[in-house]
Design a protein around this motif. Structure first.
Motif, PDB file in Angstrom:
ATOM      1  N   LEU A 458      37.351  98.884  14.990  1.00  0.00           N
ATOM      2  CA  LEU A 458      37.460  97.596  15.679  1.00  0.00           C
ATOM      3  C   LEU A 458      38.055  97.836  17.056  1.00  0.00           C
ATOM      4  O   LEU A 458      38.920  98.700  17.213  1.00  0.00           O
ATOM      5  CB  LEU A 458      38.358  96.642  14.884  1.00  0.00           C
ATOM      6  N   TYR A 459      37.595  97.112  18.046  1.00  0.00           N
ATOM      7  CA  TYR A 459      38.186  97.180  19.383  1.00  0.00           C
ATOM      8  C   TYR A 459      38.077  95.811  20.039  1.00  0.00           C
ATOM      9  O   TYR A 459      37.261  94.976  19.636  1.00  0.00           O
ATOM     10  CB  TYR A 459      37.512  98.255  20.242  1.00  0.00           C
ATOM     11  N   ALA A 460      38.896  95.599  21.046  1.00  0.00           N
ATOM     12  CA  ALA A 460      38.917  94.308  21.747  1.00  0.00           C
ATOM     13  C   ALA A 460      38.236  94.431  23.104  1.00  0.00           C
ATOM     14  O   ALA A 460      38.236  95.502  23.723  1.00  0.00           O
ATOM     15  CB  ALA A 460      40.356  93.832  21.922  1.00  0.00           C
ATOM     16  N   ILE A 461      37.674  93.326  23.554  1.00  0.00           N
ATOM     17  CA  ILE A 461      37.071  93.257  24.888  1.00  0.00           C
ATOM     18  C   ILE A 461      37.892  92.292  25.720  1.00  0.00           C
ATOM     19  O   ILE A 461      37.989  91.107  25.396  1.00  0.00           O
ATOM     20  CB  ILE A 461      35.611  92.800  24.823  1.00  0.00           C
ATOM     21  N   PRO A 462      38.515  92.785  26.794  1.00  0.00           N
ATOM     22  CA  PRO A 462      39.368  91.909  27.595  1.00  0.00           C
ATOM     23  C   PRO A 462      38.573  90.970  28.497  1.00  0.00           C
ATOM     24  O   PRO A 462      37.473  91.298  28.963  1.00  0.00           O
ATOM     25  CB  PRO A 462      40.197  92.895  28.428  1.00  0.00           C
ATOM     26  N   TYR A 463      39.152  89.822  28.729  1.00  0.00           N
ATOM     27  CA  TYR A 463      38.584  88.835  29.660  1.00  0.00           C
ATOM     28  C   TYR A 463      38.254  89.471  31.004  1.00  0.00           C
ATOM     29  O   TYR A 463      37.239  89.159  31.626  1.00  0.00           O
ATOM     30  CB  TYR A 463      39.599  87.701  29.829  1.00  0.00           C
ATOM     31  N   ARG A 464      39.107  90.387  31.462  1.00  0.00           N
ATOM     32  CA  ARG A 464      38.945  90.985  32.796  1.00  0.00           C
ATOM     33  C   ARG A 464      37.616  91.707  32.993  1.00  0.00           C
ATOM     34  O   ARG A 464      37.163  91.893  34.123  1.00  0.00           O
ATOM     35  CB  ARG A 464      40.092  91.974  33.060  1.00  0.00           C
ATOM     36  N   ALA A 533      43.314  80.362  21.801  1.00  0.00           N
ATOM     37  CA  ALA A 533      43.530  79.328  20.788  1.00  0.00           C
ATOM     38  C   ALA A 533      42.284  78.459  20.649  1.00  0.00           C
ATOM     39  O   ALA A 533      41.882  78.074  19.543  1.00  0.00           O
ATOM     40  CB  ALA A 533      44.748  78.476  21.153  1.00  0.00           C
ATOM     41  N   ARG A 534      41.682  78.140  21.772  1.00  0.00           N
ATOM     42  CA  ARG A 534      40.480  77.313  21.762  1.00  0.00           C
ATOM     43  C   ARG A 534      39.329  78.031  21.052  1.00  0.00           C
ATOM     44  O   ARG A 534      38.557  77.427  20.292  1.00  0.00           O
ATOM     45  CB  ARG A 534      40.097  76.987  23.210  1.00  0.00           C
ATOM     46  N   LEU A 535      39.196  79.333  21.316  1.00  0.00           N
ATOM     47  CA  LEU A 535      38.147  80.121  20.672  1.00  0.00           C
ATOM     48  C   LEU A 535      38.349  80.181  19.161  1.00  0.00           C
ATOM     49  O   LEU A 535      37.391  80.091  18.386  1.00  0.00           O
ATOM     50  CB  LEU A 535      38.115  81.536  21.252  1.00  0.00           C
ATOM     51  N   GLU A 536      39.594  80.348  18.749  1.00  0.00           N
ATOM     52  CA  GLU A 536      39.867  80.406  17.310  1.00  0.00           C
ATOM     53  C   GLU A 536      39.530  79.076  16.636  1.00  0.00           C
ATOM     54  O   GLU A 536      39.031  79.046  15.500  1.00  0.00           O
ATOM     55  CB  GLU A 536      41.326  80.799  17.073  1.00  0.00           C
ATOM     56  N   LYS A 537      39.767  77.964  17.347  1.00  0.00           N
ATOM     57  CA  LYS A 537      39.369  76.663  16.810  1.00  0.00           C
ATOM     58  C   LYS A 537      37.854  76.567  16.651  1.00  0.00           C
ATOM     59  O   LYS A 537      37.347  75.855  15.788  1.00  0.00           O
ATOM     60  CB  LYS A 537      39.860  75.534  17.716  1.00  0.00           C
ATOM     61  N   ARG A 538      37.139  77.297  17.482  1.00  0.00           N
ATOM     62  CA  ARG A 538      35.682  77.304  17.424  1.00  0.00           C
ATOM     63  C   ARG A 538      35.159  78.298  16.376  1.00  0.00           C
ATOM     64  O   ARG A 538      33.944  78.445  16.212  1.00  0.00           O
ATOM     65  CB  ARG A 538      35.096  77.660  18.797  1.00  0.00           C
ATOM     66  N   GLY A 539      36.070  79.005  15.721  1.00  0.00           N
ATOM     67  CA  GLY A 539      35.661  79.936  14.669  1.00  0.00           C
ATOM     68  C   GLY A 539      35.568  81.373  15.097  1.00  0.00           C
ATOM     69  O   GLY A 539      35.078  82.227  14.341  1.00  0.00           O
ATOM     70  N   ALA A 540      36.015  81.702  16.310  1.00  0.00           N
ATOM     71  CA  ALA A 540      35.963  83.087  16.773  1.00  0.00           C
ATOM     72  C   ALA A 540      36.924  83.956  15.972  1.00  0.00           C
ATOM     73  O   ALA A 540      37.957  83.493  15.486  1.00  0.00           O
ATOM     74  CB  ALA A 540      36.306  83.162  18.259  1.00  0.00           C
ATOM     75  N   TYR A 541      36.581  85.227  15.861  1.00  0.00           N
ATOM     76  CA  TYR A 541      37.395  86.199  15.131  1.00  0.00           C
ATOM     77  C   TYR A 541      38.196  86.991  16.161  1.00  0.00           C
ATOM     78  O   TYR A 541      37.655  87.846  16.864  1.00  0.00           O
ATOM     79  CB  TYR A 541      36.478  87.117  14.330  1.00  0.00           C
ATOM     80  N   LEU A 542      39.491  86.691  16.276  1.00  0.00           N
ATOM     81  CA  LEU A 542      40.332  87.309  17.311  1.00  0.00           C
ATOM     82  C   LEU A 542      41.641  87.838  16.713  1.00  0.00           C
ATOM     83  O   LEU A 542      42.714  87.622  17.276  1.00  0.00           O
ATOM     84  CB  LEU A 542      40.644  86.295  18.420  1.00  0.00           C
ATOM     85  N   ILE A 543      41.547  88.541  15.614  1.00  0.00           N
ATOM     86  CA  ILE A 543      42.756  89.062  14.981  1.00  0.00           C
ATOM     87  C   ILE A 543      43.376  90.164  15.842  1.00  0.00           C
ATOM     88  O   ILE A 543      42.701  90.784  16.673  1.00  0.00           O
ATOM     89  CB  ILE A 543      42.451  89.626  13.578  1.00  0.00           C
ATOM     90  N   ASP A 544      44.660  90.396  15.660  1.00  0.00           N
ATOM     91  CA  ASP A 544      45.311  91.538  16.286  1.00  0.00           C
ATOM     92  C   ASP A 544      44.834  92.809  15.585  1.00  0.00           C
ATOM     93  O   ASP A 544      44.712  92.858  14.359  1.00  0.00           O
ATOM     94  CB  ASP A 544      46.835  91.430  16.183  1.00  0.00           C
ATOM     95  N   ILE A 545      44.582  93.835  16.378  1.00  0.00           N
ATOM     96  CA  ILE A 545      44.049  95.074  15.817  1.00  0.00           C
ATOM     97  C   ILE A 545      45.202  95.982  15.389  1.00  0.00           C
ATOM     98  O   ILE A 545      46.038  96.372  16.209  1.00  0.00           O
ATOM     99  CB  ILE A 545      43.159  95.803  16.845  1.00  0.00           C
TER     100      ILE A 545
END
Length: 688
Positions: A458-464, A533-545
């Protein structure tokens, strides 16, 4: 006297009105929220209600804007364009002259209130995800699609078998990309019917009153005010119209808008010294394929214990061993084991034909690639009938309208995702999406079988990664966002792209309402917290890795391996096994030396001569080669001198001495990675 009294009464009356108006304004100032910093839901409802009043009551037709919108847009002042999209296919971003040298360039007139909050360029799944997320967060959106159907890569290039990434969560596996993508996945399936997908995308867009949709519309050029993008010029039905907006989201597959605006970018694999692109594919449709025949083929393989092939209700995969027997007419084309997607009309879509040497940014090369594939297909069909069980009666129905292109531009953004980010499972505070698909690099030539650089947990993609350098009020989403070409082997998959795009659709709402630029949001913790927070309300998967680090990171030679991996010369495969304890061999060692010399702009003919006389590649040989490169491709006096040079540079140090197997021993892959990787790193660092 009467006239004076009357005048006095008028003055008092007018003063009273002015006082009342001021009092109302002052009261509104203190009672109404200045932003939705702390009341996001309230903001969304308020803004959505306001925008609905300004939009046409009827749903947007497939042909485009309403008459009122067309008239309003036509009355806008024409903008001075920086460059055309056709001119943006080269990596250079020099801005051509738009006026005579003696004239002062005239800046475009910026309207007091633009037509839209955001323009989303591109009707691919990523553009749809961004547009819907923005609209559902109160933004007035213009979605520009160049095709006659929504869905782009899925529906026009016909890539209908999804590349999914799953994450272990407790006792089950869950999709790493949820939110809007998962909604599509649940509605249309892993291998979807094209017509159903087209209809589903259109239904989602038409359901949003905040979206105005333009179909069959070509983006002619960005409208710029110095380094800020303020809109797009769109050609539809041979007429050009200027549309203005507060923000622009470039969801075109090749980052065409960003390139035309002047955003810097690399092309293909040039960021690590290769001039190639991943191969493109022309998907084709067959009739007469027997589902039962394919099922029988799969059973035969499973009976032998080979589970690399498979079939389900909507798709099948396999025939890799059979495809290797195919001898193409076109030497720069190869048949691989196909992904097979079953359609509701009884036909199948085949993703199997790799067309190498195509520059998809060049129209002539692109069209030539299509024609080369079409010319090959009669031979391919004949081969399939003879060698693919279940394909005995197959017939070619047609080919996709456009190529499935895997790689063109990679923009440079506020952050550029690296292969280490992906394969070290890194998390980011400003993440807007997660990924876990293998780093799959398709071949550059027909003699190349491609590679899997590694397989992340798993890896994260930053907004930047979506905020391009140099140009303001612009985001770039999709495969051409700010990713190095190696991690792009994973991030290019559409589910990841849709998750990133949905994040930017949400971020757009914060940016516009708070009048904060996309770039300023990069360092705004409050903004990122709201978006997440808004994305998580929309059902996005944004757990801490918190995945355990890959085992290879504890290997003593890992620092050297990282360097060699970053320039595309070592691959861990699906199991992340780089085989660092195995002997590398002289040919592989010499090829690595040649590649490093080439990257440094140096002659590498010396290595071709040496490999002919070497029995093997000892650690002493590799150290001498490394010193030769370090010395500017000049031979050191002897082996002892070479080793001393590497010691003085800190390349050979206690870590190496504590772990290597001896100077006269054949060098392992780990030892070679250390000596050559650390040498390359030293030279590059010295050149900075």
């Amino acid at each position: 006297m009467k006239s004076k009294s009357k005048a006095k009464r008028i003055i008092i009356y007018v003063s009273g009105i002015v006082f009342a108006v001021c009092a109302v304004l002052l009261l509104a100032y203190f009672l109404l929220p200045a932003s939705f910093d702390n009341t996001p839901d309230e903001f969304v409802k308020t803004t959505a209600a306001a925008t609905e009043k300004t939009l046409p009551e009827a749903e947007t037709s497939i042909s485009g804007q309403t008459a009122a919108q067309t008239t309003a847009a036509a009355e806008k002042t024409s903008a001075v364009s920086l460059t055309t999209l056709a001119e943006s296919t080269a990596p250079a971003v020099d801005v051509p002259e738009t006026t005579a040298p003696e004239q002062v360039p005239v800046a475009p007139t910026i309207p007091d209130e633009p037509d839209f909050d955001v323009i989303v360029a591109g009707g691919d799944p990523e553009g749809i995800a961004a547009a819907i997320a923005a609209a559902q967060n109160g933004m007035k959106v213009l979605l520009v699609c160049e095709d006659n159907a929504l869905g782009g890569l899925f529906t026009i290039s016909e890539l209908n078998v999804l590349d999914l990434g799953y994450v272990k969560s407790g006792l089950r596996n869950v999709l790493a990309n949820q939110g809007f993508f998962e909604k599509f996945f649940k509605a249309c399936g892993n291998s979807f019917d094209l017509e159903e997908a087209k209809a589903w995308f259109m239904k989602q867009v038409n359901a949003e009153k905040n979206i105005t949709l333009l179909m069959n519309a070509e983006i002619s050029e960005p409208i710029m005010s110095d380094k800020t993008i303020i809109g797009l010029t769109v050609t539809q039905n041979d007429e050009k119209t200027d549309y203005y907006s507060h923000r622009v989201i470039d969801a075109t597959t090749d980052a065409d808008v960003a390139a035309a605006a002047g955003v810097p970018f690399s092309i293909g694999m040039e960021d690590y010294g290769s001039s190639g692109y991943q191969a493109v594919t022309l998907v084709f449709e067959l009739s007469g394929v027997s589902y039962e025949g394919v099922k029988e083929y799969v059973k035969e393989y499973h009976a032998r214990g080979d589970y690399s092939v498979g079939i389900d209700a909507v798709s099948a995969w396999g025939y890799g061993a059979e495809a290797k027997l195919y001898e193409p007419i076109d030497d720069n084309l190869r048949l691989r084991g196909p992904n097979i997607g079953f359609q509701k009309n009884g036909n199948v879509l085949i993703n199997a034909l790799l067309i190498c040497g195509v520059n998809a940014l060049d129209e002539e090369s692109y069209n030539e690639g299509i024609e080369r594939a079409k010319a090959e297909l009669p031979n391919v069909i004949k081969f399939m009938r003879e060698h693919f069980k279940g394909f005995e009666n197959c017939e070619l129905v047609r080919t996709a309208e456009k190529l499935y292109v895997r790689e063109t531009r990679h923009i440079y953004g506020e952050y550029r995702l690296t292969i280490d980010d992906v394969l070290e499972y890194r998390d980011f505070d400003d993440k807007i999406a997660l990924g876990c698909y293998p780093v799959d690099i398709q071949p550059v030539s027909a003699k190349d079988y491609g590679s899997v650089v590694g397989n992340p947990v798993l890896y994260a993609i930053p907004y930047r990664c979506t905020v391009p350098l140099e140009i303001e009020n612009l985001w770039v989403v999709g495969r051409s966002a700010s990713y190095d070409s190696l991690p792009h082997g994973s991030t290019r998959t559409v589910p990841i792209g849709m998750s990133v795009a949905e994040g930017i659709g949400v971020a757009c709402a914060w940016s516009v309402k708070n009048d904060i630029s996309p770039r300023e949001m990069c360092n705004n913790e409050k903004a990122m917290n709201w978006v997440q927070a808004r994305l998580e309300k929309r059902g996005a998967y944004l757990i801490d890795i918190n995945a355990e680090q890959p085992e290879v990171m504890s290997h003593w030679a890992y620092e050297g391996l990282k360097v060699i991996r970053s320039i595309g010369m070592i691959h861990g495969g699906y199991d992340n096994d780089y085989k660092l304890e195995a002997v590398l061999g002289k040919w592989s060692t010499v090829n690595m030396c040649k590649r490093i010399s080439k990257l440094l702009g140096r002659d590498y003919s010396y290595f071709d001569a040496q490999v002919q006389v070497m029995a093997g590649a000892t650690n002493e040989d590799v150290a001498y080669f490394a010193a030769y490169i370090l010395n500017g491709n000049e031979k050191p006096a002897d082996r002892e001198t070479a080793i001393k040079m590497l010691e003085d540079a800190g390349i050979i140090n206690d870590v190496f001495y504590d772990n290597f197997g001896g100077w006269q021993e054949e060098a392992t892959k780990g030892e070679v990675c250390w000596l050559l990787g650390m040498t390359y790193k030293y030279i590059v660092d010295e050149q900075k």
